[in-house]
Motif scaffolding. Sequence first.
Motif, PDB file in Angstrom:
ATOM      1  N   ARG A   1       0.821  -1.203   0.000  1.00 25.21           N
ATOM      2  CA  ARG A   1       0.000   0.000   0.000  1.00 25.21           C
ATOM      3  C   ARG A   1       0.859   1.260   0.000  1.00 25.21           C
ATOM      4  O   ARG A   1       2.012   1.238   0.448  1.00 25.21           O
ATOM      5  N   VAL A   2       0.298   2.342  -0.503  1.00 27.57           N
ATOM      6  CA  VAL A   2       1.018   3.614  -0.554  1.00 27.57           C
ATOM      7  C   VAL A   2       0.990   4.284   0.816  1.00 27.57           C
ATOM      8  O   VAL A   2       0.137   3.982   1.657  1.00 27.57           O
TER       9      VAL A   2
ATOM     10  N   GLN B   1      -0.179   2.146   7.476  1.00 23.57           N
ATOM     11  CA  GLN B   1      -0.151   1.951   6.025  1.00 23.57           C
ATOM     12  C   GLN B   1      -1.362   1.156   5.548  1.00 23.57           C
ATOM     13  O   GLN B   1      -1.815   1.314   4.413  1.00 23.57           O
TER      14      GLN B   1
ATOM     15  N   ARG C   1      -0.723   0.033  -3.951  1.00 26.54           N
ATOM     16  CA  ARG C   1       0.174   0.627  -4.937  1.00 26.54           C
ATOM     17  C   ARG C   1      -0.299   0.321  -6.361  1.00 26.54           C
ATOM     18  O   ARG C   1      -0.171   1.149  -7.258  1.00 26.54           O
TER      19      ARG C   1
END
Length: 284
Positions: free
Chosen positions: A23-24, A75, A81
Amino acid sequence: MRTTKRSLMSVSRAAGRLSARARVLPSFLIAGAQRCGTTSLYRALAQHPLLLKPVLHKGVHYFDVGYGRGMPWYQAHFPLRMSAALLAHRYGAGALAFESAPYYLFHPLAGERIAADLPGVKLIVLVRDPVARASSAHAHELARGFETESHFEYAVELEARRLAGAEELLRESPHALHHSHRHHGYLARGRYAEQLDRLEPLIGREHILVLDSHRFFAEPEPVYDLVLEFLGMPHLGYPEFERHNRRALPRPVPQALERALRDHFEPYDARLARWLDGEPSWRR
C-alpha cells in the motif's frame, strides 16, 4: 448499525494490515487547524482522481493518538500501490495519497513523528479568525459530549488549569492521551504561529502551505489552484465545493470577552503574516 460498521472496519483493517507493504503512504497531510475548514478541503481534494484518501475514514490519527500501533497499521489505511499505478497510467501523472487529522498541528510530538516516518511529506494547514475558531470549537466539543461547561467564557477561564502540564506529560509518556489537551485547547489551538514555528525546522518551510480558510470559503477556486500547484498535481477540473461541519453557537460570544480575546491573539496573528504572505483576513 454502528456495531456492524465497526465490525466491517475491523475486518477491513485486518485485511489492510496483511497487505500493508503493498500500500502507498501519504505524500501530504491536512494537519489542521481544528474547526478551520479541514473537512471541506479534504472532501474537495478527494474528488480529484489522482488524490487518494484513506480507505476507511478521513483522519487516521496515527501521529497523534495512534502512534503505538506501528507503521503497518497506519499503512493499512491507504490504497494499494497497484491501484495508484493504474490511475497514474490512466491520467499520465502520479497519484498521491493523503489524510486529514487536525490534531497533528497541535500535538507536541506529531511533527517529529511525521518528519521521521514520512520524509519529504507536505503539510497543508488552514487557519481562521482564532476568536471564531475558539467559540466554534467549544460548541463542537459541547455537542460531541467532550465538554461539560456550557458557557464559552467559563470554558476559556478553565483552559489554563485544564491544560497545565499536558505537553510535558505527552512528551514524557509518548503513548499517553490527555483529554483536555485534545478537546479543550480553545485559545492554545488558535495560537497558530507557535505551532507552525515548531513544525518549520522539522518539515521545512517549503513543504508547508498555510491557507486562510476565510479566503477558501469566499473564493475556493484560486485556493484550490494554489493547493494543486503546491502538490505538483495536474488540474483536471474543479470539484464541487461545499462547506461541511458547520455548527451554530449556543449563544453569542460576549463583546467584552471577544475584545479581550482579539487582544490576546494580536501578536500571534502578526506572526502569521510570513506564512500567509500578508496580514490575515480577519485583521484587515
